[in-house]
Design a protein around this motif. Structure first.
Motif, PDB file in Angstrom:
ATOM      1  N   LEU A 103      41.596  12.301  -6.495  1.00  0.00           N
ATOM      2  CA  LEU A 103      42.202  13.329  -5.645  1.00  0.00           C
ATOM      3  C   LEU A 103      42.963  12.629  -4.526  1.00  0.00           C
ATOM      4  O   LEU A 103      42.400  11.790  -3.823  1.00  0.00           O
ATOM      5  CB  LEU A 103      41.126  14.228  -5.034  1.00  0.00           C
ATOM      6  CG  LEU A 103      40.120  14.894  -5.978  1.00  0.00           C
ATOM      7  CD1 LEU A 103      39.131  15.748  -5.184  1.00  0.00           C
ATOM      8  CD2 LEU A 103      40.825  15.720  -7.037  1.00  0.00           C
ATOM      9  N   LYS A 113      40.894  27.276 -13.059  1.00  0.00           N
ATOM     10  CA  LYS A 113      41.917  26.609 -12.255  1.00  0.00           C
ATOM     11  C   LYS A 113      41.306  26.081 -10.961  1.00  0.00           C
ATOM     12  O   LYS A 113      40.433  26.705 -10.366  1.00  0.00           O
ATOM     13  CB  LYS A 113      43.044  27.592 -11.911  1.00  0.00           C
ATOM     14  CG  LYS A 113      44.084  27.757 -13.009  1.00  0.00           C
ATOM     15  CD  LYS A 113      45.243  28.608 -12.525  1.00  0.00           C
ATOM     16  CE  LYS A 113      46.393  28.550 -13.522  1.00  0.00           C
ATOM     17  NZ  LYS A 113      47.592  29.218 -13.005  1.00  0.00           N
ATOM     18  N   SER A 114      41.827  24.919 -10.519  1.00  0.00           N
ATOM     19  CA  SER A 114      41.370  24.336  -9.252  1.00  0.00           C
ATOM     20  C   SER A 114      41.993  25.107  -8.093  1.00  0.00           C
ATOM     21  O   SER A 114      42.939  25.887  -8.298  1.00  0.00           O
ATOM     22  CB  SER A 114      41.804  22.860  -9.183  1.00  0.00           C
ATOM     23  OG  SER A 114      43.206  22.787  -8.840  1.00  0.00           O
ATOM     24  N   VAL A 126      33.880  31.483  -9.492  1.00  0.00           N
ATOM     25  CA  VAL A 126      35.063  30.917 -10.143  1.00  0.00           C
ATOM     26  C   VAL A 126      35.591  31.908 -11.183  1.00  0.00           C
ATOM     27  O   VAL A 126      34.829  32.461 -11.982  1.00  0.00           O
ATOM     28  CB  VAL A 126      34.719  29.581 -10.836  1.00  0.00           C
ATOM     29  CG1 VAL A 126      35.925  29.038 -11.608  1.00  0.00           C
ATOM     30  CG2 VAL A 126      34.241  28.545  -9.807  1.00  0.00           C
ATOM     31  N   ASP A 180      44.170  24.264  -6.149  1.00  0.00           N
ATOM     32  CA  ASP A 180      45.622  24.040  -6.107  1.00  0.00           C
ATOM     33  C   ASP A 180      46.304  24.485  -7.401  1.00  0.00           C
ATOM     34  O   ASP A 180      47.463  24.135  -7.652  1.00  0.00           O
ATOM     35  CB  ASP A 180      45.916  22.554  -5.847  1.00  0.00           C
ATOM     36  CG  ASP A 180      45.569  22.161  -4.408  1.00  0.00           C
ATOM     37  OD1 ASP A 180      44.560  21.444  -4.219  1.00  0.00           O
ATOM     38  OD2 ASP A 180      46.272  22.618  -3.476  1.00  0.00           O
ATOM     39  N   PHE A 185      35.012  22.932  -5.189  1.00  0.00           N
ATOM     40  CA  PHE A 185      35.307  23.319  -6.583  1.00  0.00           C
ATOM     41  C   PHE A 185      34.809  22.242  -7.550  1.00  0.00           C
ATOM     42  O   PHE A 185      34.021  22.528  -8.463  1.00  0.00           O
ATOM     43  CB  PHE A 185      36.811  23.546  -6.757  1.00  0.00           C
ATOM     44  CG  PHE A 185      37.215  23.832  -8.179  1.00  0.00           C
ATOM     45  CD1 PHE A 185      37.701  22.818  -9.000  1.00  0.00           C
ATOM     46  CD2 PHE A 185      37.094  25.110  -8.719  1.00  0.00           C
ATOM     47  CE1 PHE A 185      38.063  23.069 -10.318  1.00  0.00           C
ATOM     48  CE2 PHE A 185      37.451  25.376 -10.033  1.00  0.00           C
ATOM     49  CZ  PHE A 185      37.929  24.358 -10.839  1.00  0.00           C
ATOM     50  N   PHE A 186      35.270  21.011  -7.390  1.00  0.00           N
ATOM     51  CA  PHE A 186      34.989  19.962  -8.380  1.00  0.00           C
ATOM     52  C   PHE A 186      33.550  19.450  -8.319  1.00  0.00           C
ATOM     53  O   PHE A 186      32.972  19.118  -9.354  1.00  0.00           O
ATOM     54  CB  PHE A 186      35.968  18.789  -8.205  1.00  0.00           C
ATOM     55  CG  PHE A 186      37.370  19.062  -8.707  1.00  0.00           C
ATOM     56  CD1 PHE A 186      38.404  19.296  -7.815  1.00  0.00           C
ATOM     57  CD2 PHE A 186      37.649  19.105 -10.073  1.00  0.00           C
ATOM     58  CE1 PHE A 186      39.703  19.556  -8.274  1.00  0.00           C
ATOM     59  CE2 PHE A 186      38.928  19.366 -10.548  1.00  0.00           C
ATOM     60  CZ  PHE A 186      39.954  19.597  -9.643  1.00  0.00           C
ATOM     61  N   SER A 218      38.605  21.503  -2.416  1.00  0.00           N
ATOM     62  CA  SER A 218      38.630  20.749  -3.680  1.00  0.00           C
ATOM     63  C   SER A 218      37.254  20.179  -4.009  1.00  0.00           C
ATOM     64  O   SER A 218      36.799  20.236  -5.155  1.00  0.00           O
ATOM     65  CB  SER A 218      39.671  19.636  -3.594  1.00  0.00           C
ATOM     66  OG  SER A 218      40.977  20.184  -3.499  1.00  0.00           O
ATOM     67  N   ILE A 242      46.011  17.140  -3.785  1.00  0.00           N
ATOM     68  CA  ILE A 242      45.288  18.333  -3.321  1.00  0.00           C
ATOM     69  C   ILE A 242      45.752  18.683  -1.918  1.00  0.00           C
ATOM     70  O   ILE A 242      46.218  17.834  -1.158  1.00  0.00           O
ATOM     71  CB  ILE A 242      43.753  18.114  -3.333  1.00  0.00           C
ATOM     72  CG1 ILE A 242      43.351  16.948  -2.420  1.00  0.00           C
ATOM     73  CG2 ILE A 242      43.243  17.889  -4.762  1.00  0.00           C
ATOM     74  CD1 ILE A 242      41.844  16.789  -2.221  1.00  0.00           C
ATOM     75  N   HIS A 246      46.766  20.030 -18.303  1.00  0.00           N
ATOM     76  CA  HIS A 246      45.418  20.317 -17.807  1.00  0.00           C
ATOM     77  C   HIS A 246      44.546  19.059 -17.838  1.00  0.00           C
ATOM     78  O   HIS A 246      44.904  18.058 -18.464  1.00  0.00           O
ATOM     79  CB  HIS A 246      44.749  21.403 -18.651  1.00  0.00           C
ATOM     80  CG  HIS A 246      44.700  21.115 -20.122  1.00  0.00           C
ATOM     81  ND1 HIS A 246      45.602  21.649 -21.026  1.00  0.00           N
ATOM     82  CD2 HIS A 246      43.888  20.323 -20.857  1.00  0.00           C
ATOM     83  CE1 HIS A 246      45.311  21.220 -22.236  1.00  0.00           C
ATOM     84  NE2 HIS A 246      44.278  20.402 -22.165  1.00  0.00           N
ATOM     85  N   ILE A 286      42.041  23.528 -15.723  1.00  0.00           N
ATOM     86  CA  ILE A 286      40.900  22.737 -16.185  1.00  0.00           C
ATOM     87  C   ILE A 286      40.427  23.348 -17.498  1.00  0.00           C
ATOM     88  O   ILE A 286      40.091  24.540 -17.545  1.00  0.00           O
ATOM     89  CB  ILE A 286      39.720  22.786 -15.179  1.00  0.00           C
ATOM     90  CG1 ILE A 286      40.205  22.508 -13.751  1.00  0.00           C
ATOM     91  CG2 ILE A 286      38.596  21.826 -15.604  1.00  0.00           C
ATOM     92  CD1 ILE A 286      40.570  21.103 -13.433  1.00  0.00           C
TER      93      ILE A 286
END
Ligand SMILES: C[C@@H](O)C(=O)SC[C@H](NC(=O)CC[C@H](N)C(=O)O)C(=O)NCC(=O)O
Ligand code: NI
Length: 146
Positions: free
Chosen positions: A63, A115-116, A100, A118, A19-20, A16, A10, A80, A122
């Motif tokens: 990560l 998408k993340s 998102v 980066d 997002f996650f 990150s 990342i 993915h 997903i």
């Protein structure tokens, strides 16, 4: 042999984790700061049933953050990360409400892609049988590629 984790590199820890964890609901379970190697490893567990607690044997997402910026040219060889969700429509709506982009909407009531930060794809898959086709998802166009 037991599958332990998938590692992705990342470029921004805060983005990150936003997002996650904040948006996708994953939990940080371990962090390693390596001064000598100048990198940080952050292990995330997929969201779990609050009553059952975390599934300790479930694979983690690792990560890797290198403190010194370097290019990560994306190869099509990596596809993915896939997660199973209880309600694909509600999950996608919650993610959209958090800003998102749903790159591949769940038109089939079964599969969606996001998408993340980066650009890691997903995949979100409906647990069990596909949901009944429903609007707005049935007629929602793709947003770019995934
Ligand atoms: C803790 C265990 O799960 C690891 O993955 S450590 C593996 C190790 N990672 C690093 O050195 C991180 C920093 C490095 N600059 C990197 O970007 O990978 C390692 O050997 N990594 C090499 C690899 O290809 O994964
Ligand atoms: Ni690893």
């Amino acid at each position: 042999m037991r599958y332990l984790h998938t590692m992705i590199r990342i470029t921004d820890v805060d983005a990150s984790l936003e997002f996650f964890c904040t948006k996708l609901g994953m939990k940080e379970v371990r962090r390693i700061e390596n001064e000598k190697g100048r990198f940080t490893l952050i292990f995330l567990a997929a969201s779990h049933d609050e009553n059952q607690g975390r599934n300790e044997s479930a694979p983690l997402l690792e990560l890797t953050y290198n403190w010194d910026p370097e290019p990560y040219p994306g190869g099509r060889n990596f596809g993915h990360l896939a997660y199973e969700v209880d309600d694909i429509y509600q999950t996608c709506q919650d993610l959209m409400d958090k800003g998102v982009t749903i790159n591949r909407p769940p038109r089939d009531g079964y599969m969606a892609f996001i998408k993340s930060p980066d650009g890691i794809s997903i995949e979100l898959l409906q647990k069990g049988a596909a949901r009944e086709e429903a609007e707005p998802w049935a007629s929602m166009p793709n947003s770019g590629s995934w």
